[in-house]
Design a protein around this motif. Structure first.
Motif, PDB file in Angstrom:
ATOM      1  N   LEU A   1       0.853  -1.188   0.000  1.00 47.11           N
ATOM      2  CA  LEU A   1       0.000   0.000   0.000  1.00 47.11           C
ATOM      3  C   LEU A   1       0.887   1.235   0.000  1.00 47.11           C
ATOM      4  O   LEU A   1       1.732   1.391   0.881  1.00 47.11           O
ATOM      5  N   ARG A   2       0.722   2.089  -0.993  1.00 46.49           N
ATOM      6  CA  ARG A   2       1.516   3.330  -1.051  1.00 46.49           C
ATOM      7  C   ARG A   2       0.590   4.519  -1.168  1.00 46.49           C
ATOM      8  O   ARG A   2      -0.311   4.522  -2.004  1.00 46.49           O
ATOM      9  N   LYS A   3       0.833   5.485  -0.296  1.00 45.17           N
ATOM     10  CA  LYS A   3       0.018   6.698  -0.320  1.00 45.17           C
ATOM     11  C   LYS A   3       0.898   7.874   0.062  1.00 45.17           C
ATOM     12  O   LYS A   3       2.011   7.698   0.564  1.00 45.17           O
ATOM     13  N   LYS A   4       0.344   9.059  -0.088  1.00 49.59           N
ATOM     14  CA  LYS A   4       1.008  10.244   0.429  1.00 49.59           C
ATOM     15  C   LYS A   4       1.184  10.077   1.945  1.00 49.59           C
ATOM     16  O   LYS A   4       0.292   9.554   2.628  1.00 49.59           O
ATOM     17  N   THR A   5       2.319  10.537   2.452  1.00 48.05           N
ATOM     18  CA  THR A   5       2.589  10.408   3.893  1.00 48.05           C
ATOM     19  C   THR A   5       1.462  11.035   4.719  1.00 48.05           C
ATOM     20  O   THR A   5       1.053  10.494   5.751  1.00 48.05           O
ATOM     21  N   ARG A   6       0.936  12.154   4.265  1.00 48.89           N
ATOM     22  CA  ARG A   6      -0.115  12.833   5.048  1.00 48.89           C
ATOM     23  C   ARG A   6      -1.381  11.981   5.152  1.00 48.89           C
ATOM     24  O   ARG A   6      -2.185  12.173   6.061  1.00 48.89           O
TER      25      ARG A   6
ATOM     26  N   PHE B   1      -1.163   8.578   5.348  1.00 50.07           N
ATOM     27  CA  PHE B   1      -0.771   7.551   6.317  1.00 50.07           C
ATOM     28  C   PHE B   1      -0.785   8.058   7.751  1.00 50.07           C
ATOM     29  O   PHE B   1      -0.995   7.294   8.683  1.00 50.07           O
ATOM     30  N   THR B   2      -0.519   9.362   7.925  1.00 51.23           N
ATOM     31  CA  THR B   2      -0.438   9.887   9.294  1.00 51.23           C
ATOM     32  C   THR B   2      -1.816  10.260   9.845  1.00 51.23           C
ATOM     33  O   THR B   2      -1.939  10.628  11.003  1.00 51.23           O
ATOM     34  N   GLN B   3      -2.855  10.126   9.031  1.00 49.60           N
ATOM     35  CA  GLN B   3      -4.206  10.398   9.549  1.00 49.60           C
ATOM     36  C   GLN B   3      -4.575   9.353  10.600  1.00 49.60           C
ATOM     37  O   GLN B   3      -4.208   8.182  10.482  1.00 49.60           O
TER      38      GLN B   3
ATOM     39  N   PHE C   1       8.345   9.103   9.095  1.00 49.46           N
ATOM     40  CA  PHE C   1       7.225   8.354   9.666  1.00 49.46           C
ATOM     41  C   PHE C   1       7.586   6.886   9.915  1.00 49.46           C
ATOM     42  O   PHE C   1       6.814   6.157  10.518  1.00 49.46           O
ATOM     43  N   ASN C   2       8.791   6.448   9.505  1.00 51.39           N
ATOM     44  CA  ASN C   2       9.200   5.047   9.694  1.00 51.39           C
ATOM     45  C   ASN C   2       9.162   4.666  11.173  1.00 51.39           C
ATOM     46  O   ASN C   2       8.542   3.663  11.562  1.00 51.39           O
ATOM     47  N   ASP C   3       9.826   5.472  12.015  1.00 56.49           N
ATOM     48  CA  ASP C   3       9.933   5.095  13.434  1.00 56.49           C
ATOM     49  C   ASP C   3       8.582   5.184  14.141  1.00 56.49           C
ATOM     50  O   ASP C   3       8.228   4.321  14.941  1.00 56.49           O
ATOM     51  N   THR C   4       7.802   6.200  13.816  1.00 54.83           N
ATOM     52  CA  THR C   4       6.471   6.338  14.435  1.00 54.83           C
ATOM     53  C   THR C   4       5.606   5.137  14.059  1.00 54.83           C
ATOM     54  O   THR C   4       4.906   4.565  14.902  1.00 54.83           O
ATOM     55  N   ALA C   5       5.656   4.759  12.791  1.00 57.38           N
ATOM     56  CA  ALA C   5       4.847   3.621  12.328  1.00 57.38           C
ATOM     57  C   ALA C   5       5.275   2.344  13.044  1.00 57.38           C
ATOM     58  O   ALA C   5       4.437   1.517  13.428  1.00 57.38           O
ATOM     59  N   ILE C   6       6.586   2.186  13.258  1.00 56.21           N
ATOM     60  CA  ILE C   6       7.064   0.972  13.927  1.00 56.21           C
ATOM     61  C   ILE C   6       6.550   0.918  15.366  1.00 56.21           C
ATOM     62  O   ILE C   6       6.111  -0.139  15.837  1.00 56.21           O
ATOM     63  N   GLN C   7       6.546   2.060  16.050  1.00 54.47           N
ATOM     64  CA  GLN C   7       6.022   2.059  17.426  1.00 54.47           C
ATOM     65  C   GLN C   7       4.551   1.617  17.432  1.00 54.47           C
ATOM     66  O   GLN C   7       4.119   0.854  18.301  1.00 54.47           O
ATOM     67  N   THR C   8       3.796   2.074  16.465  1.00 55.47           N
ATOM     68  CA  THR C   8       2.380   1.674  16.379  1.00 55.47           C
ATOM     69  C   THR C   8       2.267   0.172  16.123  1.00 55.47           C
ATOM     70  O   THR C   8       1.451  -0.520  16.747  1.00 55.47           O
ATOM     71  N   ILE C   9       3.094  -0.332  15.218  1.00 53.15           N
ATOM     72  CA  ILE C   9       3.028  -1.757  14.883  1.00 53.15           C
ATOM     73  C   ILE C   9       3.403  -2.608  16.098  1.00 53.15           C
ATOM     74  O   ILE C   9       2.775  -3.648  16.367  1.00 53.15           O
TER      75      ILE C   9
ATOM     76  N   ASN D   1       9.984   5.839  -4.390  1.00 51.60           N
ATOM     77  CA  ASN D   1       9.260   7.112  -4.314  1.00 51.60           C
ATOM     78  C   ASN D   1       9.925   8.010  -3.266  1.00 51.60           C
ATOM     79  O   ASN D   1      10.417   7.512  -2.263  1.00 51.60           O
ATOM     80  N   PRO D   2       9.917   9.319  -3.477  1.00 56.76           N
ATOM     81  CA  PRO D   2      10.539  10.210  -2.496  1.00 56.76           C
ATOM     82  C   PRO D   2       9.859  10.135  -1.130  1.00 56.76           C
ATOM     83  O   PRO D   2       8.712   9.688  -1.023  1.00 56.76           O
ATOM     84  N   GLY D   3      10.571  10.570  -0.082  1.00 57.21           N
ATOM     85  CA  GLY D   3      10.037  10.515   1.280  1.00 57.21           C
ATOM     86  C   GLY D   3       9.929  11.895   1.894  1.00 57.21           C
ATOM     87  O   GLY D   3      10.535  12.846   1.409  1.00 57.21           O
ATOM     88  N   GLY D   4       9.149  11.989   2.983  1.00 59.71           N
ATOM     89  CA  GLY D   4       8.961  13.266   3.668  1.00 59.71           C
ATOM     90  C   GLY D   4       7.486  13.463   3.935  1.00 59.71           C
ATOM     91  O   GLY D   4       6.649  12.742   3.402  1.00 59.71           O
ATOM     92  N   ILE D   5       7.166  14.463   4.746  1.00 64.35           N
ATOM     93  CA  ILE D   5       5.757  14.677   5.114  1.00 64.35           C
ATOM     94  C   ILE D   5       4.900  14.946   3.879  1.00 64.35           C
ATOM     95  O   ILE D   5       3.733  14.570   3.820  1.00 64.35           O
ATOM     96  N   ASP D   6       5.468  15.572   2.857  1.00 63.73           N
ATOM     97  CA  ASP D   6       4.687  15.851   1.649  1.00 63.73           C
ATOM     98  C   ASP D   6       4.952  14.853   0.527  1.00 63.73           C
ATOM     99  O   ASP D   6       4.555  15.081  -0.616  1.00 63.73           O
TER     100      ASP D   6
END
Ligand code: VG1
Ligand code: CO
Length: 541
Positions: free
Chosen positions: A19-24, A26-28, A60-68, A113-118
């Motif tokens: 699943l690939r989406k804009k970071t914003r 994923f952070t919802q 968002f890699n580290d934040t996502a890992i904490q959630t997982i 794909n590029p990374g970052g909040i946007d």
């Protein structure tokens, strides 16, 4: 443990690679949580299971890992194996899944794909063989996202990701591991490290552009530390959450500085680059770019020179849009060859059954049966092992290959971010006209055959339809049309062009020049300009 009420979120459809989406997006709130719970639900729960978790280090890699971690604990998982600082290249994750015989793994990456909040973020699930979930499972995950009513998450503190060792999260164990060590061990079993050390000691020079993505630590440990390549061989070697604002896609367009160096008088003997999550590779010699399709063919023809492959290959598989160069090698070697849909998940069964040893895609992915993902650094090491044995330059090796097998001129033209409707119209328009195309003349090309590719998996009998339009011309040239399944904005139309020049023909043409005729025919047949207003691609690789 908390059970949180949720509702299905539209559009959580895994594409070519997760699943690939804009970071914003994923952070919802709940977006990542819904998808992770859907993974667990689709595989019959996480209870008592062990998973590998890691990612390419993007924002968002580290934040996502904490959630997982919290969700795995709440879902009853027994253990997670996580790369230090949350980093694991995709091939290293695949290896850890296999080595530890886990129930699978969750990989966080949007790859090239590029990374970052946007920019972009992504997540995918790999199955116990170490490979990307096949369509049956991605379909089940998607189904779960459409019916999900709740997810489970433990109300605990974040864990430390920076120190190796075991810690407890409730009843679940978390082991933080060195992301490089086991992968490094595996490479030592496949390649002649002594010979590679001697190669660098003799003055052989290379540049490896890690593009500020996950491969930096792997390439530094193996090329510079273990093999003695001079410091500075690896450039852009520190992973950054935004890849230094670059586009971590190892091709002549996005790895331009490396290309410029390799075409200059100062060029070292060998150049290479890898992508965001380390599964892609670009290979370039002094004054010669190696297309991924040719790279697969050269590796297939020479793999026996490396210890891991000295017994020969069972077969070679390539994705359909990849050129037929590797088929020619397989034919001469008398080994299996397969043509699969785009995406590494289709190679898994062939590798598991021992039907093939090497696999490759035109998009700079090459790999073997050592893991169940494509593997960028592996491909570079295999090239180095071949160069060390043959003592020829990359250009000499390619010329020799073309003289033996002929040359497949090859290029992919991408039309990015076109309206989704326009992309679908082009494909529908082609599909509707397939039957009438044979015999038609477009410019200097006559259509010999036209079809839509579908794949019958010879191992499990599953069928994958709508995998791209193929147009074969009487000249032997070919054009293939597909819509990308990894983009996050509009549609991307990919037009794959190839033209075969048999042994003895002129192999020295400039690629785009060599393909002009088939490109013009392809543009006319698909009416690209009429549907998109575009006359030229955004990116040619
Ligand atoms: C692209 C490539 C495909 C590759 C996929 C994942 O898919 O064409 O060959 O397997 O990316 O690679 P698409 O659907 O956009 O054409 V990676 O390194 O991004 O995980
Ligand atoms: Co990748």
């Amino acid at each position: 443990m908390d059970t949180i009420a949720t509702a299905p979120i539209e559009g959580q459809v895994p594409g070519t690679s997760g699943l690939r989406k804009k970071t914003r997006i994923f952070t919802q709130t709940g977006y990542l949580e819904n998808f992770v719970q859907s993974i667990f639900n689709a595989i019959g729960g996480a209870d008592d299971k062990t998973f590998v978790v890691g990612g390419d280090g993007r924002f968002f890699n580290d934040t996502a890992i904490q959630t997982i971690v919290k969700m795995a604990a709440a879902n009853g998982a027994r253990k997670l194996i996580i790369g230090r600082n949350g980093l694991l290249s995709t091939p290293a994750a695949s290896h850890l899944i296999r080595l530890n015989k886990t129930d699978g793994g969750i990989i966080l990456s949007a790859s090239h794909n590029p990374g970052g909040i946007d920019e972009d973020f992504g997540i995918k699930f790999n199955v116990p063989n170490g490979g990307p979930a096949p369509e049956g499972i991605t379909g089940a995950i998607y189904h779960q996202t459409t019916v999900l009513q709740e997810y489970r998450i433990a109300d605990v503190a974040d864990i430390g990701l920076s120190r190796d060792g075991i810690q407890a999260v409730g009843a679940m164990q978390v082991e933080i591991v060195d992301p490089v060590a086991r992968y490094h061990d595996l490479m030592e079993t496949l390649f002649d490290f002594d010979k590679l050390r001697a190669l660098f000691a003799s003055g052989f020079r290379m540049k490896f552009d890690a593009m500020h993505a996950v491969t930096g630590p792997y390439a530094t440990a193996i090329l510079e530390k273990a093999l003695g390549a001079p410091e500075g061989t690896v450039i852009n070697g520190v992973p950054l959450p935004d890849f230094g604002r670059g586009h971590p896609d190892p091709n002549p367009v996005w790895a331009k500085p490396l290309m410029v160096l390799m075409m200059s008088p100062q060029a070292p003997d060998f150049g290479a680059a890898s992508d965001g999550d380390g599964d892609r590779n670009m290979v370039v010699g002094r004054s010669i770019y190696v297309t991924p399709s040719d790279s697969l063919a050269v590796l297939a023809a020479n793999a026996h020179l490396a210890p891991g492959y000295q017994a020969g290959l069972a077969g070679v598989a390539r994705s359909m849009p990849t050129s037929a160069a590797s088929d020619r090698v397989a034919e001469r070697l008398g080994i299996n060859s397969f043509e699969t849909p785009t995406g590494w998940k289709f190679f898994g069964n062939l590798l598991d059954e021992g039907l093939v040893t090497l696999c490759g895609e035109e998009s700079a992915g090459t790999g073997s049966n050592h893991v169940r993902e494509k593997d960028g650094l592996w491909a570079v090491l295999l090239w180095l092992n071949i160069l060390a044995e043959r003592r020829l330059s990359v250009l000499e090796i390619l010329n020799d290959h073309w003289n033996t097998y002929g040359r497949d001129y090859y290029s992919r033209h991408d039309y990015e971010a076109i309206p989704i409707e326009a992309g679908n119209e082009i494909m529908d328009h082609l599909r509707n006209r397939l039957a009438e195309l044979p015999g038609q003349v477009h410019g200097d090309e006559t259509v010999a055959s036209a079809d839509e590719f579908s794949y019958l998996d010879p191992v499990d009998g599953s069928v994958s339809e709508n995998q791209g339009m193929r147009i074969q011309f009487e000249s032997g040239s070919r054009a293939v049309f597909r819509l990308s399944g990894t983009g996050t904005e509009g549609a991307t139309l990919r037009i794959y062009l190839s033209r075969f020049a048999p042994p003895g023909d002129d192999h020295g043409l400039e690629t785009q020049q060599a393909l002009r005729q088939v490109q013009q025919a392809a543009m006319a047949i698909a009416a690209v300009q009429a549907h998109t207003g575009r006359t030229d691609p955004d990116v040619c690789t």
